[in-house]
Enzyme design. Structure first.
Site, PDB file in Angstrom:
ATOM      1  CG  ASP A 564      -2.042  -1.068   1.047  1.00  0.00           C
ATOM      2  OD1 ASP A 564      -1.784  -2.065   0.357  1.00  0.00           O
ATOM      3  OD2 ASP A 564      -3.135  -0.914   1.605  1.00  0.00           O
ATOM      4  CD  GLU A 798      -4.323  -4.963   9.189  1.00  0.00           C
ATOM      5  OE1 GLU A 798      -4.832  -4.170  10.018  1.00  0.00           O
ATOM      6  OE2 GLU A 798      -4.536  -4.877   7.971  1.00  0.00           O
TER       7      GLU A 798
END
Ligand SMILES: *[C@@H]1O[C@H](CO)[C@@H](O)[C@H](O)[C@H]1NC(C)=O
Ligand SMILES: *[C@@H]1O[C@H](CO)[C@@H](O)[C@H](O)[C@H]1NC(C)=O
Ligand SMILES: *[C@@H]1O[C@H](CO)[C@@H](O)[C@H](O)[C@H]1NC(C)=O
Length: 828
Positions: A564, A798
């Site tokens: 990202d 995460e």
């Protein structure tokens, strides 16, 4: 935050076909002719023009349709291969990872079963789908073998639930299964709390259900469906924890229609009323919330109900236990219902088998891990297995050649998911990491998952990277992120899995014939990357689909890379060379060469590509930044960028409060130029992570140095994603986009790092000792921190903070963070 992962923008923003020239051509009309000849000529040219135009339109239409044209090779998994006849033992499963407890068969639109609960208090908080906003102190599978049984613990405020299931094979429709839900108060003395346990069955457009009532108690449901045949589901009377009958409980039920499974929670919530009274003999009367058939909203009037819902609610004090059995009509020789003592016995047998198999597979006891640490590892594996989902439906896709989104061909996907709460669907690059773990546990499962993914390929060789297939999945994704674009890649991590499968001992004819079925798709997949993501020079590669709007981002994102907001060239351009993609292609080439060789297919070109892409001299020529002392991306880049508050001009007499809030916009203080991108972090490590560096390469020494430097990548909790000395370290990308791959610790990359250290520690060379020492240290740090955070927070996360080690982003994240099990087992 986590939502980043599903964002992407098409390259060049909105990309319809260029309408200008065509519209102009159409408007231009026919030249006026003078005599007959001219008229004839004009007519002819008109016809030709129209034909040309039609042909052009047809060509464009055809190009546009390619995005939804399936790959021509026979499917790896022919129709029916997931069904009850071909694979009875996998037919039913906890394949609804987005609910706390749910089962479905691997069938297109089957009846499903699910569970909700409600602690009776001043307000009713119904729990059903896994939601972070529920704020549960912990939930997840503690044991799950991916096939026959599972045991989950759910901790809510005031109570703990243990949910267990066991399957029993028999008959032609996938056999039976049983559930047991045991609810206990958080504090043992608490005798006053009332809890409601709600069990449901719901159709999804196919099949029928019939309720059977005794007074107002829903005792059982009988039903039929295409692939399940006849079946019944029985809601047994509640008992104590140890199975003795209870003297009193209250029952309610709901018989309602819903627009679809994605609205079940709403239908149940809207039916809740607290007009009911719980009146155990000798106890105080208490009002409680329950489903109320008279209030159930029928759903949107303009939408035909897709789903028939039958729900059984039992309300009772803690502690208690309820069992539910599903019995398949074609199961003739049933030895007796799977309840009570029989169920306990089956469960105990499965638990013992799981424990044995876990130790045989991962040897954690032998390696000296404590029983508590082993429980943590079992939970990590089990939650990935328990997070397997079966989805059926179609993506919505957009071709660069067509103006409108199109529906992708409908199909199934059997896959693990990154997060049951936040990302309960398939993600292409995550799956490669998931299957690295699952391939050790159950290689047959991994082969099937891989086949499912490759069967999603279109004729171009493209696989949509995020699989949002049905209404339940779409309900969890903001509309603007649903569309999948066919120029968007994602790291081809499935090659890591293939590499792993190829290493399995005993590759027999079955494995070869499996590879043979995969091969045509693998070839096209490889070719798709090799052509659509080609770089500006031979053996260089470039991710397409970077954000184009350079004013609004500190650094335009590269969502397709999976990383990202990891800093890339500040000004996206075709001149870019992306190091990570180049390394992924080296891996892909090597695996393709090996597969082709095993099958006797032409392998030379893959081998040549692999050799060229792992040639250290060429690698350095394209990606070694001498000035920065590291490997790097190359592109049109300026280091001197920042976000500044926009100046808003105030018009005369314009009141201040009417002004738009000034935005943060990017300012470029020094013009960009073609150069290496100074951003030391995971991307710089790729030649090491994917083991392309020769063991005697001096660059290996530089990389190990950067890894161990606390100013750069080292932390006591694992390697951070971006060096502290990097200009964009922990920088927001916009006002509202906090750093994601700009500092935090990610477990998939750390797994690759530990694995690479293990590799270099086994090869002779000047850095062998160094690699061995770092291996011990990094592995120990990662295991210790993930374990500690799990004990403290109840979850795997995460990502992890590089300053405190604490879990960040979404949870539970027993996607690739569960790779900690392989680090503990030292399986690489
Ligand atoms: C459910 O089905 C099984 C198998 O057909 C049958 O033996 C059992 O009696 C049924 N139970 C109920 C409650 O209908
Ligand atoms: C990949 O693309 C390059 C450049 O077009 C080509 O030369 C090469 O043969 C391709 N590799 C394979 C294995 O097809
Ligand atoms: C680099 O970006 C700037 C600003 O967009 C542009 O003017 C320049 O032409 C680009 N240079 C190259 C080599 O792409």
């Amino acid at each position: 935050m986590a939502r980043e992962r599903r964002r992407r923008g098409p390259e060049g923003g909105a990309r319809g076909p260029e309408r200008g020239p065509q519209a102009a051509r159409r408007a231009r009309g026919v030249p006026a002719g003078r005599g007959r000849g001219w008229a004839l000529l004009a007519l002819l040219s008109l016809a030709l023009g129209a034909a040309g135009l039609a042909y052009g339109l047809y060509g464009r239409w055809r190009l546009g349709r390619r995005v939804v044209t399936p790959h021509p090779a026979p499917r790896v998994l022919p129709a029916g291969s997931s069904g009850p006849r071909a694979a009875p033992e996998r037919f039913w499963g906890s394949y609804r990872p987005h609910v706390y407890l749910g089962m479905r068969p691997r069938s297109p639109r089957p009846p499903v079963a699910g569970f909700m609960w409600l602690r009776q208090a001043a307000e009713a908080r119904l729990r059903h789908t896994c939601e972070q906003s529920d704020g549960l102190p912990g939930y997840g599978w503690l044991l799950h073998d991916g096939l026959r049984f599972g045991a989950q613990e759910i901790r809510d405020r005031g109570l703990t639930l243990r949910t267990e299931f066991v399957k029993r094979p028999g008959g032609e429709h996938g056999g039976d299964w049983s559930w047991r839900v045991t609810a206990r108060p958080e504090s043992p003395g608490d005798q006053t709390s009332l809890v409601s346990l709600l069990f449901y069955v719901a159709t999804d457009g196919q099949g029928t259900l019939q309720p059977h009532l005794e007074n107002s108690r829903l005792v059982s449901v009988t039903g039929t469906s295409e692939e399940l045949g006849h079946f019944n589901i029985t809601f047994h009377r509640p008992t104590t924890e140890t199975g003795e009958a209870l003297s009193y409980a209250s029952y309610n039920h709901l018989d309602a229609r819903s627009p679809g499974l994605h609205r079940l929670t709403d239908v149940v919530k809207s039916s809740l009323s607290n007009r009911f009274v719980y009146a155990a003999p000798g106890g105080p009367k208490r009002r409680y919330f329950a489903v109320d058939t008279s209030r159930a909203r029928p759903g949107e009037p303009d939408q035909a109900p897709q789903s028939h819902l039958l729900l059984h609610q039992v309300t009772l004090p803690l502690p208690c236990r309820v069992e539910v059995t599903f019995e398949s009509g074609s199961f003739a020789e049933r030895p007796g219902s799977l309840v009570g003592a029989a169920l306990s016995e089956e469960l105990a047998g499965h638990v013992a088998a799981f424990e044995r198999r876990f130790e045989e597979t991962f040897s954690l006891a032998r390696k000296g891990f404590t029983p508590q640490q082993q429980r943590f590892a079992k939970a990590a594996l089990s939650n990935m297995l328990g997070g397997m989902g079966y989805f059926h439906g179609h993506s919505i896709v957009q071709s660069a050649h067509s103006q409108h989104p199109l529906a992708y061909p409908e199909g199934p996907l059997f896959t693990a998911v990154p997060s049951r709460s936040f990302f309960p669907r398939g993600f292409l690059w995550d799956e490669g990491f998931h299957q690295l773990l699952l391939a050790r546990w159950d290689p047959a499962l991994t082969r099937e998952v891989l086949a499912h993914w490759l069967d999603l390929m279109n004729v171009e060789g493209w696989i949509p990277r995020e699989q949002i297939l049905d209404d339940e999945a779409r309900a969890k994704v903001p509309p603007e992120f649903i569309l999948q674009h066919n120029e968007a890649a994602n790291p081809p991590t499935l090659f890591l899995v293939l590499q792993q499968l190829l290493r399995e001992p005993g590759q027999g004819p079955a494995e070869l014939s499996y590879l043979r079925r995969l091969f045509p798709r693998l070839r096209t997949w490889y070719e798709w990357y090799n052509t659509t993501q080609a770089g500006p020079q031979p053996y260089a590669f470039r991710w397409r689909g970077r954000d184009q709007d350079t004013d609004l981002f500190l650094n335009p994102k590269t969502l397709t890379s999976g990383l990202d907001d990891y800093p890339r060239a500040s000004h996206p351009s075709p001149a870019e060379r992306h190091l990570d993609l180049r390394c992924w292609m080296a891996l892909a080439s090597g695996v393709m060469a090996e597969v082709a060789e095993r099958l006797g297919e032409p392998a030379a070109e893959y081998r040549r590509m692999q050799q060229a892409l792992s040639d250290n001299a060429l690698l350095e020529q394209q990606h070694w930044a001498e000035q920065l002392g590291m490997f790097a991306d190359y592109g049109n880049h300026s280091q001197a960028v920042g976000l500044e508050r926009e100046k808003v001009a105030v018009g005369p007499g314009q009141p201040h409060h009417q002004l738009p809030a000034p935005r943060l916009v990017r300012v470029v203080r020094k013009p960009p130029k073609l150069q290496f991108v100074g951003a030391l972090g995971y991307v710089s490590l790729f030649p090491f992570l994917l083991q392309l560096l020769r063991p005697d390469s001096p660059r290996l020494g530089s990389i190990l140095g950067a890894m161990r430097s606390e100013q750069q990548l080292w932390t006591p909790y694992g390697l951070r994603s971006l060096a502290r000395t990097s200009p964009l370290y922990m920088k927001h990308n916009t006002e509202h986009d906090p750093p994601y791959w700009r500092g935090p610790i990610w477990i998939n990359m750390n797994y690759l790092a530990v694995r690479a250290l293990h590799h270099y520690a086994s090869l002779e060379g000047p850095y062998q000792q160094r690699a061995a020492a770092l291996y011990q240290e990094l592995r120990a740090n990662l295991i210790a921190n993930l374990y500690r955070q799990y004990l403290e927070s109840g979850y795997l996360w995460e990502q992890y903070s590089d300053s405190t080690g604490q879990g960040r982003g979404c949870y539970p994240f027993t996607g690739w963070s569960a790779l900690v099990v392989l680090m503990m087992a030292e399986e690489y």
